[in-house]
Motif scaffolding. Structure first.
Motif, mmCIF file in Angstrom:
data_model
loop_
_atom_site.group_PDB
_atom_site.id
_atom_site.type_symbol
_atom_site.label_atom_id
_atom_site.label_comp_id
_atom_site.label_asym_id
_atom_site.label_seq_id
_atom_site.Cartn_x
_atom_site.Cartn_y
_atom_site.Cartn_z
ATOM 1 N N VAL A 149 0.861 -1.180 0.000
ATOM 2 C CA VAL A 149 0.000 0.000 0.000
ATOM 3 C C VAL A 149 0.900 1.233 0.000
ATOM 4 O O VAL A 149 1.797 1.346 0.834
ATOM 5 C CB VAL A 149 -0.929 -0.007 1.239
ATOM 6 C CG1 VAL A 149 -1.595 1.341 1.437
ATOM 7 C CG2 VAL A 149 -1.970 -1.111 1.112
ATOM 8 N N ASP A 150 0.661 2.132 -0.940
ATOM 9 C CA ASP A 150 1.520 3.317 -1.040
ATOM 10 C C ASP A 150 0.744 4.631 -0.935
ATOM 11 O O ASP A 150 1.275 5.697 -1.228
ATOM 12 C CB ASP A 150 2.337 3.286 -2.327
ATOM 13 C CG ASP A 150 1.473 3.318 -3.574
ATOM 14 O OD1 ASP A 150 0.226 3.360 -3.449
ATOM 15 O OD2 ASP A 150 2.029 3.313 -4.681
ATOM 16 N N ASN A 151 -0.517 4.548 -0.500
ATOM 17 C CA ASN A 151 -1.319 5.766 -0.402
ATOM 18 C C ASN A 151 -1.704 6.083 1.050
ATOM 19 O O ASN A 151 -2.808 6.525 1.339
ATOM 20 C CB ASN A 151 -2.590 5.652 -1.252
ATOM 21 C CG ASN A 151 -3.529 4.574 -0.751
ATOM 22 O OD1 ASN A 151 -3.105 3.477 -0.410
ATOM 23 N ND2 ASN A 151 -4.812 4.884 -0.695
ATOM 24 N N ALA A 152 -0.762 5.840 1.963
ATOM 25 C CA ALA A 152 -1.006 6.174 3.369
ATOM 26 C C ALA A 152 0.309 6.573 4.014
ATOM 27 O O ALA A 152 1.366 6.065 3.651
ATOM 28 C CB ALA A 152 -1.614 4.978 4.102
ATOM 29 N N GLU A 153 0.223 7.514 4.952
ATOM 30 C CA GLU A 153 1.408 7.886 5.717
ATOM 31 C C GLU A 153 1.150 7.575 7.188
ATOM 32 O O GLU A 153 0.018 7.674 7.670
ATOM 33 C CB GLU A 153 1.788 9.346 5.498
ATOM 34 C CG GLU A 153 0.750 10.348 5.918
ATOM 35 C CD GLU A 153 1.153 11.794 5.646
ATOM 36 O OE1 GLU A 153 2.238 12.057 5.082
ATOM 37 O OE2 GLU A 153 0.349 12.678 5.998
ATOM 38 N N PHE A 154 2.202 7.167 7.867
ATOM 39 C CA PHE A 154 2.142 6.790 9.272
ATOM 40 C C PHE A 154 2.795 7.906 10.076
ATOM 41 O O PHE A 154 3.984 8.186 9.900
ATOM 42 C CB PHE A 154 2.883 5.459 9.459
ATOM 43 C CG PHE A 154 2.782 4.866 10.828
ATOM 44 C CD1 PHE A 154 1.643 4.185 11.228
ATOM 45 C CD2 PHE A 154 3.843 4.960 11.720
ATOM 46 C CE1 PHE A 154 1.553 3.608 12.490
ATOM 47 C CE2 PHE A 154 3.767 4.386 12.983
ATOM 48 C CZ PHE A 154 2.625 3.719 13.370
ATOM 49 N N LEU A 155 2.007 8.553 10.932
ATOM 50 C CA LEU A 155 2.479 9.683 11.725
ATOM 51 C C LEU A 155 2.658 9.207 13.163
ATOM 52 O O LEU A 155 1.681 9.049 13.902
ATOM 53 C CB LEU A 155 1.462 10.834 11.648
ATOM 54 C CG LEU A 155 1.038 11.236 10.226
ATOM 55 C CD1 LEU A 155 -0.127 12.207 10.256
ATOM 56 C CD2 LEU A 155 2.218 11.810 9.464
ATOM 57 N N PRO A 156 3.903 8.935 13.603
ATOM 58 C CA PRO A 156 4.156 8.283 14.891
ATOM 59 C C PRO A 156 3.717 9.098 16.104
ATOM 60 O O PRO A 156 3.860 10.319 16.137
ATOM 61 C CB PRO A 156 5.674 8.101 14.915
ATOM 62 C CG PRO A 156 6.124 8.286 13.512
ATOM 63 C CD PRO A 156 5.133 9.199 12.870
ATOM 64 N N VAL A 157 3.169 8.378 17.091
ATOM 65 C CA VAL A 157 2.814 8.966 18.386
ATOM 66 C C VAL A 157 3.225 7.995 19.491
ATOM 67 O O VAL A 157 3.340 6.792 19.263
ATOM 68 C CB VAL A 157 1.304 9.275 18.523
ATOM 69 C CG1 VAL A 157 0.845 10.293 17.499
ATOM 70 C CG2 VAL A 157 0.459 8.017 18.442
ATOM 71 N N THR A 158 3.432 8.542 20.674
ATOM 72 C CA THR A 158 3.650 7.716 21.863
ATOM 73 C C THR A 158 2.338 7.654 22.621
ATOM 74 O O THR A 158 1.717 8.690 22.880
ATOM 75 C CB THR A 158 4.745 8.337 22.765
ATOM 76 O OG1 THR A 158 5.971 8.370 22.028
ATOM 77 C CG2 THR A 158 4.941 7.527 24.032
#
Length: 194
Positions: free
Chosen positions: A83-92
């Motif tokens: 899948v190349d149409n999503a971004e993962f924005l990291p959180v704690t």
């Protein structure tokens, strides 16, 4: 092909009710546009004080801010599907007292959209202001012929906060044993009961 509406659901899971400090405003997360440059590095979210007994963490985390909050396991499954149409924005993830309890979580920002809602056959109410976006979906009819057959996770073009997955993605989530989500059949979907 069958499609499924993706929702984070759990009876006892933690609930998040705010985005990390310094995040873009809530409505930007339903536009299907990249937000990585605007998203704060080292962002933290905490379990909601309104649900003090909800402490269990699943791969999909319920929230009241309208985002997909997921574990790195979800990210890995999507990467395996290419899948190349999503971004993962990291959180704690933090508990009710803001003590870190888990890393490897993030907001899954699904980019772009597909014209999946058949406006002729669906029952819905348009937003009173824009007159273009669907505010309430009573019965969804799927226009699968308009969806790119390679689309495994996507937003509905006329209702951008609605995220759908393909059969292939649903099966991959189930085979990986991912927790805290429910896939509702898109055909006939009523957002009041999901």
């Amino acid at each position: 092909m069958d499609y499924w509406v993706l929702k984070a659901e759990s009876a006892d899971g933690a609930i998040i009710d705010a985005l990390p400090e310094g995040s873009p405003t809530n409505w930007k997360f339903s536009r299907g546009e990249p937000l990585a440059r605007q998203f704060p590095a080292g962002g933290k979210v905490s379990f909601s004080d309104h649900f003090p007994d909800r402490r269990q963490l699943y791969d999909f985390v319920r929230n009241t801010v309208g985002v997909l909050l997921v574990s790195s396991r979800v990210k890995q499954v999507l990467e395996n599907l290419q899948v190349d149409n999503a971004e993962f924005l990291p959180v704690t993830m933090c508990d009710h007292q803001w003590s870190p309890v888990a890393e490897g979580y993030g907001i899954l920002n699904v980019l772009g959209s597909q014209d999946v809602i058949d406006l002729e056959r669906s029952k819905y109410r348009l937003d009173r202001i824009t007159k273009k976006e669907i505010a309430r979906l009573n019965r969804m009819a799927v226009a699968s012929e308009k969806v790119d057959p390679k689309a495994d996770i996507f937003r509905a073009r006329n209702m951008m906060e609605l995220i759908l997955i393909s059969d292939r993605t649903k099966q991959a989530f189930e085979q990986a044993g991912l927790t805290g989500f429910r896939a509702h059949p898109a055909e006939g979907f009523d957002d009041m009961f999901a």
